[in-house]
Design a protein around this motif. Structure first.
Motif, PDB file in Angstrom:
ATOM      1  N   ARG A  23       0.845  -1.203   0.000  1.00 40.93           N
ATOM      2  CA  ARG A  23       0.000   0.000   0.000  1.00 40.93           C
ATOM      3  C   ARG A  23       0.874   1.244   0.000  1.00 40.93           C
ATOM      4  N   ILE A  24       0.715   2.055  -1.024  1.00 44.25           N
ATOM      5  CA  ILE A  24       1.482   3.287  -1.143  1.00 44.25           C
ATOM      6  C   ILE A  24       0.550   4.422  -1.536  1.00 44.25           C
ATOM      7  N   ASN A  25       1.065   5.639  -1.488  1.00 46.35           N
ATOM      8  CA  ASN A  25       0.279   6.802  -1.877  1.00 46.35           C
ATOM      9  C   ASN A  25       0.285   6.932  -3.400  1.00 46.35           C
ATOM     10  N   LEU A  26      -0.826   6.611  -4.018  1.00 46.68           N
ATOM     11  CA  LEU A  26      -0.916   6.630  -5.474  1.00 46.68           C
ATOM     12  C   LEU A  26      -1.166   8.023  -6.042  1.00 46.68           C
ATOM     13  N   ASN A  27      -1.296   8.998  -5.176  1.00 47.40           N
ATOM     14  CA  ASN A  27      -1.437  10.373  -5.651  1.00 47.40           C
ATOM     15  C   ASN A  27      -0.090  10.959  -6.070  1.00 47.40           C
ATOM     16  N   GLN A  28       0.989  10.276  -5.703  1.00 49.33           N
ATOM     17  CA  GLN A  28       2.327  10.782  -5.976  1.00 49.33           C
ATOM     18  C   GLN A  28       3.035   9.909  -7.017  1.00 49.33           C
ATOM     19  N   LEU A  29       4.036  10.491  -7.658  1.00 57.68           N
ATOM     20  CA  LEU A  29       4.870   9.729  -8.582  1.00 57.68           C
ATOM     21  C   LEU A  29       5.558   8.603  -7.821  1.00 57.68           C
ATOM     22  N   ILE A  30       5.524   7.391  -8.350  1.00 61.81           N
ATOM     23  CA  ILE A  30       6.146   6.242  -7.693  1.00 61.81           C
ATOM     24  C   ILE A  30       7.618   6.204  -8.082  1.00 61.81           C
ATOM     25  N   ASP A  31       8.475   6.485  -7.126  1.00 61.82           N
ATOM     26  CA  ASP A  31       9.917   6.586  -7.351  1.00 61.82           C
ATOM     27  C   ASP A  31      10.586   5.268  -6.966  1.00 61.82           C
ATOM     28  N   LEU A  32      11.056   4.524  -7.952  1.00 63.85           N
ATOM     29  CA  LEU A  32      11.660   3.215  -7.700  1.00 63.85           C
ATOM     30  C   LEU A  32      13.049   3.320  -7.087  1.00 63.85           C
ATOM     31  N   LEU A  33      13.566   4.528  -6.986  1.00 65.02           N
ATOM     32  CA  LEU A  33      14.845   4.719  -6.296  1.00 65.02           C
ATOM     33  C   LEU A  33      14.652   4.819  -4.786  1.00 65.02           C
ATOM     34  N   GLU A  34      13.393   4.932  -4.360  1.00 69.23           N
ATOM     35  CA  GLU A  34      13.087   4.922  -2.928  1.00 69.23           C
ATOM     36  C   GLU A  34      13.114   3.499  -2.400  1.00 69.23           C
ATOM     37  N   THR A  35      13.254   3.354  -1.097  1.00 75.69           N
ATOM     38  CA  THR A  35      13.146   2.026  -0.475  1.00 75.69           C
ATOM     39  C   THR A  35      11.675   1.701  -0.275  1.00 75.69           C
ATOM     40  N   ILE A  36      11.377   0.430  -0.131  1.00 80.55           N
ATOM     41  CA  ILE A  36       9.990   0.028   0.102  1.00 80.55           C
ATOM     42  C   ILE A  36       9.498   0.595   1.426  1.00 80.55           C
ATOM     43  N   LYS A  37      10.400   0.766   2.367  1.00 81.78           N
ATOM     44  CA  LYS A  37      10.038   1.332   3.668  1.00 81.78           C
ATOM     45  C   LYS A  37       9.518   2.760   3.503  1.00 81.78           C
ATOM     46  N   ASN A  38      10.238   3.552   2.695  1.00 79.66           N
ATOM     47  CA  ASN A  38       9.825   4.935   2.487  1.00 79.66           C
ATOM     48  C   ASN A  38       8.539   5.031   1.663  1.00 79.66           C
ATOM     49  N   LEU A  39       8.402   4.169   0.671  1.00 80.94           N
ATOM     50  CA  LEU A  39       7.205   4.204  -0.164  1.00 80.94           C
ATOM     51  C   LEU A  39       5.941   3.879   0.624  1.00 80.94           C
ATOM     52  N   THR A  40       6.052   2.964   1.561  1.00 82.12           N
ATOM     53  CA  THR A  40       4.865   2.533   2.303  1.00 82.12           C
ATOM     54  C   THR A  40       4.596   3.390   3.540  1.00 82.12           C
ATOM     55  N   LEU A  41       5.482   4.341   3.823  1.00 80.00           N
ATOM     56  CA  LEU A  41       5.251   5.219   4.978  1.00 80.00           C
ATOM     57  C   LEU A  41       4.053   6.135   4.745  1.00 80.00           C
ATOM     58  N   MET A  42       3.858   6.551   3.483  1.00 79.67           N
ATOM     59  CA  MET A  42       2.768   7.459   3.148  1.00 79.67           C
ATOM     60  C   MET A  42       1.697   6.709   2.372  1.00 79.67           C
ATOM     61  N   GLU A  43       0.941   5.885   3.075  1.00 75.05           N
ATOM     62  CA  GLU A  43      -0.100   5.092   2.432  1.00 75.05           C
ATOM     63  C   GLU A  43      -1.287   5.982   2.066  1.00 75.05           C
ATOM     64  N   MET A  44      -1.863   5.729   0.898  1.00 80.28           N
ATOM     65  CA  MET A  44      -3.047   6.476   0.483  1.00 80.28           C
ATOM     66  C   MET A  44      -4.252   5.975   1.258  1.00 80.28           C
ATOM     67  N   GLU A  45      -4.959   6.901   1.886  1.00 76.37           N
ATOM     68  CA  GLU A  45      -6.165   6.523   2.617  1.00 76.37           C
ATOM     69  C   GLU A  45      -7.205   6.021   1.630  1.00 76.37           C
ATOM     70  N   GLU A  46      -7.835   4.902   1.950  1.00 78.06           N
ATOM     71  CA  GLU A  46      -8.833   4.336   1.052  1.00 78.06           C
ATOM     72  C   GLU A  46     -10.224   4.817   1.443  1.00 78.06           C
ATOM     73  N   HIS A  47     -10.795   5.635   0.625  1.00 78.96           N
ATOM     74  CA  HIS A  47     -12.161   6.083   0.824  1.00 78.96           C
ATOM     75  C   HIS A  47     -12.697   6.529  -0.527  1.00 78.96           C
ATOM     76  N   VAL A  48     -13.991   6.655  -0.611  1.00 78.29           N
ATOM     77  CA  VAL A  48     -14.585   7.126  -1.864  1.00 78.29           C
ATOM     78  C   VAL A  48     -14.506   8.638  -1.859  1.00 78.29           C
ATOM     79  N   TRP A  49     -13.831   9.167  -2.874  1.00 77.51           N
ATOM     80  CA  TRP A  49     -13.487  10.597  -2.869  1.00 77.51           C
ATOM     81  C   TRP A  49     -14.720  11.463  -2.698  1.00 77.51           C
ATOM     82  N   SER A  50     -14.541  12.546  -1.907  1.00 78.69           N
ATOM     83  CA  SER A  50     -15.650  13.482  -1.681  1.00 78.69           C
ATOM     84  C   SER A  50     -15.120  14.900  -1.670  1.00 78.69           C
TER      85      SER A  50
END
Length: 265
Positions: free
Chosen positions: A238-265
């Protein structure tokens, strides 16, 4: 009359794979950025009339609690449902035939919560530029009153909640869910092994882990990246899909900012 013809075709009726939208892309010679797309969660053809509707579809389909999507849902009983003496329904008629247009809402969604309880919500999708037009506000007021009477939550969402980056990321991971996209590999077994490798090497850039995985497993170049996208699509990662996914980041850093799952309002 067009309305009777559409009703006989079953438009605006059914649920799941049996639902037929009130308006199809083939009904008009030009709909600009119209899109026809085969659903993954609900395997039928969806008819989306604009780029922003397409972005909304990608987001709704991705969200776990959305179990059904009905696009271009007709408010067939609107005149009987709401007080409308102060509304200009005369504006919604065909100028040549004088036949009234059917008011529609972009999306009617069925949600299921963790306890298995289902509820409906309605979402109208508009570009902010459209909100400057009086006729847009008049139509939104019709929708607001209608869904209020039906006791269904209704909201308007705009491109501010549906960024192009989000849509690109959702497209990027969605491809891996398509039937046959994996070719000859065992997608489930290999993705499980990759998930373990990623978190066992969470101090390394994701790109490095993916390349090493391809070598260790004797896989064609790029297979690890495909499986990484699949793990995100399945929400195993689970990662923040609102941001560019940078493969030079570690998986730890990518998953620190998880995108909240809700129906947008």
């Amino acid at each position: 009359m067009k309305v009777q013809k559409y009703l006989k075709e079953g438009r605006g009726q059914g649920i799941g794979v049996d639902y037929i939208p009130w308006t199809k892309t083939s009904d008009y010679s030009s709909l600009g950025r119209a899109t026809r797309i085969k659903g993954i969660k609900i395997p039928r053809i969806f008819h989306l009339q604009s780029d922003i509707q397409y972005r909304a579809f990608l987001l709704f389909e991705y969200q776990s609690k959305v179990i059904d999507l009905r696009e271009t849902y007709p408010l067939l009983d609107v005149m009987e449902t709401i007080e409308h003496e102060d509304l200009r329904f005369d504006k919604y008629r065909d100028k040549e035939t004088n036949e009234p247009y059917v008011i529609t809402t972009n999306f009617l969604l069925t949600l299921k919560d963790e306890e298995g309880k289902e509820r409906l919500i309605a979402r109208t999708v508009k570009n902010t530029s459209e909100l400057k037009r009086k006729i847009t506000w008049e139509k939104l007021e019709i929708e607001r009153r209608y869904w209020n009477e039906k006791e269904v939550e209704w909201k308007v969402i705009t491109e501010k909640q549906l960024s192009r980056q989000l849509a690109k990321n959702l497209e990027w991971i969605r491809e891996t869910m398509l039937e046959g996209s994996e070719g000859d590999i065992d997608k489930e077994a290999l993705s499980a092994r990759l998930l373990s490798e990623l978190f066992n090497n969470d101090h390394l850039p994701v790109r490095n882990v993916l390349r090493q995985f391809d070598k260790t497993e004797g896989l064609p170049k790029g297979t690890g990246l495909f499986l990484f996208r699949y793990l995100i699509a399945k929400k195993d990662i689970r990662i923040n899909l609102n941001q560019l996914i940078d493969l030079l980041e570690t998986i730890k850093n990518l998953t620190l900012m998880e995108m909240e799952e809700h129906v947008w309002s």
